[in-house]
Every structure is written in structure tokens, then in C-alpha cells.
Design a protein around this motif. Structure first.
Motif, PDB file in Angstrom:
ATOM      1  N   LYS A 159      -4.587  -3.369  12.014  1.00 45.72           N
ATOM      2  CA  LYS A 159      -3.248  -3.776  12.466  1.00 45.72           C
ATOM      3  C   LYS A 159      -2.355  -2.538  12.510  1.00 45.72           C
ATOM      4  O   LYS A 159      -2.712  -1.468  11.999  1.00 45.72           O
ATOM      5  N   SER A 160      -1.194  -2.696  13.109  1.00 39.99           N
ATOM      6  CA  SER A 160      -0.202  -1.630  13.122  1.00 39.99           C
ATOM      7  C   SER A 160       0.770  -1.854  11.974  1.00 39.99           C
ATOM      8  O   SER A 160       1.190  -2.984  11.723  1.00 39.99           O
ATOM      9  N   VAL A 161       1.089  -0.769  11.269  1.00 38.54           N
ATOM     10  CA  VAL A 161       1.993  -0.832  10.128  1.00 38.54           C
ATOM     11  C   VAL A 161       3.184   0.069  10.420  1.00 38.54           C
ATOM     12  O   VAL A 161       3.016   1.189  10.917  1.00 38.54           O
ATOM     13  N   THR A 162       4.373  -0.415  10.102  1.00 36.87           N
ATOM     14  CA  THR A 162       5.577   0.387  10.266  1.00 36.87           C
ATOM     15  C   THR A 162       5.980   0.944   8.903  1.00 36.87           C
ATOM     16  O   THR A 162       6.162   0.181   7.948  1.00 36.87           O
ATOM     17  N   VAL A 163       6.077   2.273   8.829  1.00 34.30           N
ATOM     18  CA  VAL A 163       6.422   2.949   7.580  1.00 34.30           C
ATOM     19  C   VAL A 163       7.794   3.609   7.752  1.00 34.30           C
ATOM     20  O   VAL A 163       7.961   4.456   8.632  1.00 34.30           O
ATOM     21  N   PRO A 164       8.776   3.233   6.934  1.00 33.92           N
ATOM     22  CA  PRO A 164      10.095   3.859   7.028  1.00 33.92           C
ATOM     23  C   PRO A 164      10.027   5.345   6.642  1.00 33.92           C
ATOM     24  O   PRO A 164       9.380   5.700   5.654  1.00 33.92           O
ATOM     25  N   ALA A 165      10.682   6.192   7.418  1.00 38.01           N
ATOM     26  CA  ALA A 165      10.654   7.641   7.175  1.00 38.01           C
ATOM     27  C   ALA A 165      11.171   7.990   5.775  1.00 38.01           C
ATOM     28  O   ALA A 165      10.663   8.922   5.148  1.00 38.01           O
ATOM     29  N   GLU A 166      12.159   7.235   5.269  1.00 38.02           N
ATOM     30  CA  GLU A 166      12.712   7.582   3.946  1.00 38.02           C
ATOM     31  C   GLU A 166      11.718   7.319   2.810  1.00 38.02           C
ATOM     32  O   GLU A 166      11.889   7.824   1.707  1.00 38.02           O
ATOM     33  N   LYS A 167      10.659   6.578   3.069  1.00 36.72           N
ATOM     34  CA  LYS A 167       9.640   6.324   2.043  1.00 36.72           C
ATOM     35  C   LYS A 167       8.460   7.295   2.135  1.00 36.72           C
ATOM     36  O   LYS A 167       7.575   7.272   1.295  1.00 36.72           O
ATOM     37  N   LEU A 168       8.454   8.163   3.161  1.00 39.19           N
ATOM     38  CA  LEU A 168       7.342   9.076   3.362  1.00 39.19           C
ATOM     39  C   LEU A 168       7.287  10.143   2.268  1.00 39.19           C
ATOM     40  O   LEU A 168       8.256  10.859   2.037  1.00 39.19           O
ATOM     41  N   ALA A 169       6.160  10.256   1.598  1.00 45.36           N
ATOM     42  CA  ALA A 169       5.942  11.310   0.592  1.00 45.36           C
ATOM     43  C   ALA A 169       5.260  12.512   1.241  1.00 45.36           C
ATOM     44  O   ALA A 169       5.650  13.650   1.029  1.00 45.36           O
TER      45      ALA A 169
ATOM     46  N   LYS B 259       0.834  -1.209   0.000  1.00 44.89           N
ATOM     47  CA  LYS B 259       0.000   0.000   0.000  1.00 44.89           C
ATOM     48  C   LYS B 259       0.864   1.252   0.000  1.00 44.89           C
ATOM     49  O   LYS B 259       2.004   1.232   0.447  1.00 44.89           O
ATOM     50  N   LYS B 260       0.277   2.357  -0.498  1.00 46.23           N
ATOM     51  CA  LYS B 260       0.976   3.651  -0.498  1.00 46.23           C
ATOM     52  C   LYS B 260       0.252   4.704   0.337  1.00 46.23           C
ATOM     53  O   LYS B 260       0.705   5.831   0.422  1.00 46.23           O
TER      54      LYS B 260
END
Length: 152
Positions: free
Chosen positions: A134-144, A112-113
């Protein structure tokens, strides 16, 4: 050029904002149609009102006239970032922990985006968002982009 203008405007307005208990949320310098807009988004503890925006606008308008960093005609707009304020800096992300957010990524994370839910944590490198399922972990370097979201 846009980043130079934004930096110059920030340098002019930041001392005034700090003195008066305001927070600089964002500065945009954009062309829409044939017009240029300089938009300055400010906030303060407890929220900002139209009188506050007017004070900032008067101060900034005088400073811009004095220093003239923008070579073309433009419209100056000073406003609140709104209820769905953008989150741009690490301090914004830390303040948003425990609040409902909407994040988008440059590339898919777990297929997902887009992620909307409660921001459970931000450690400087990752965001943990509880999407309800659920909880999802999103890496900061992928944040738009990131913003607060209103829950209806």
C-alpha cells in the motif's frame, strides 16, 4: 562547535564544487575512538570517481591549512555518498521521487517507524511511499532519516 566547523567547511568548498559541477551531499565532523574525522561527501551527474575525490580533497586540504577552522588533529576524507546515499534536503527528496528509498521516523506512523519502497511523491510536507502492499503518507516533521535503497 561541530555545526560551526561544518558551516566553515561548506563555505570554503562550495564555490569550488559549484565551479566544477560537483554537488555537496553532506559534511560530517565526528569523533570515532580517539580520532576526529572530517568527512565530505560529494557527487556529480553521472557519478563521481576517485580522481574527482582527489581533486576536491587537494583543494579542501589547502583551504583548511590556510584558514585552520579545526583546533585539533583530524583525518580528512572526501568520498562519494554511495549507492545508498543519504537524503537530507528538500531537493534530495524531490530528486528521489520515483526511486526506491528507506525512511525512518521519530515516532510511529500507522504503527511503524521504518518504511521501504518506491517514493511516489514529496510535496514539501509529506512523503508518499509505496511499500509494495500500500501507499503510506509520512509527515516530513516526523522524518528521522532518509536514504536511497538498493533493491536486490
Amino acid at each position: 562547535m561541530s555545526s560551526q566547523i561544518k558551516s566553515a567547511v561548506e563555505e570554503m568548498v562550495k564555490p569550488f564544487l559549484d565551479e566544477n559541477g560537483f554537488e555537496l551531499v553532506d559534511i560530517e565532523y565526528v569523533k570515532e575512538g580517539s580520532n576526529w574525522f572530517l568527512r565530505v561527501y560529494v557527487d556529480k551527474e553521472g557519478g563521481i570517481d576517485i580522481d574527482d575525490c582527489g581533486r576536491v580533497s587537494e583543494f579542501l586540504s589547502a583551504k583548511l591549512d590556510e584558514n585552520d577552522p579545526i583546533p585539533v588533529a583530524y583525518f580528512l576524507e572526501v568520498s562519494s555518498p554511495g549507492a545508498e546515499r543519504p537524503l537530507k534536503k528538500p531537493e534530495d527528496y524531490r530528486k528521489a521521487v520515483g526511486k526506491h528509498v528507506f525512511l525512518t521516523t521519530y515516532e510511529p506512523v500507522n504503527g511503524k517507524k521504518e518504511f521501504e519502497g518506491l517514493l511516489e511523491a514529496f510535496d514539501g510536507e509529506t512523503f508518499t511511499v509505496n511499500t509494495g502492499k500500500k501507499s503510506v503518507t509520512v509527515p516530513a516533521e516526523k522524518l528521522a532519516s532518509a536514504r536511497l535503497a538498493i533493491v536486490f
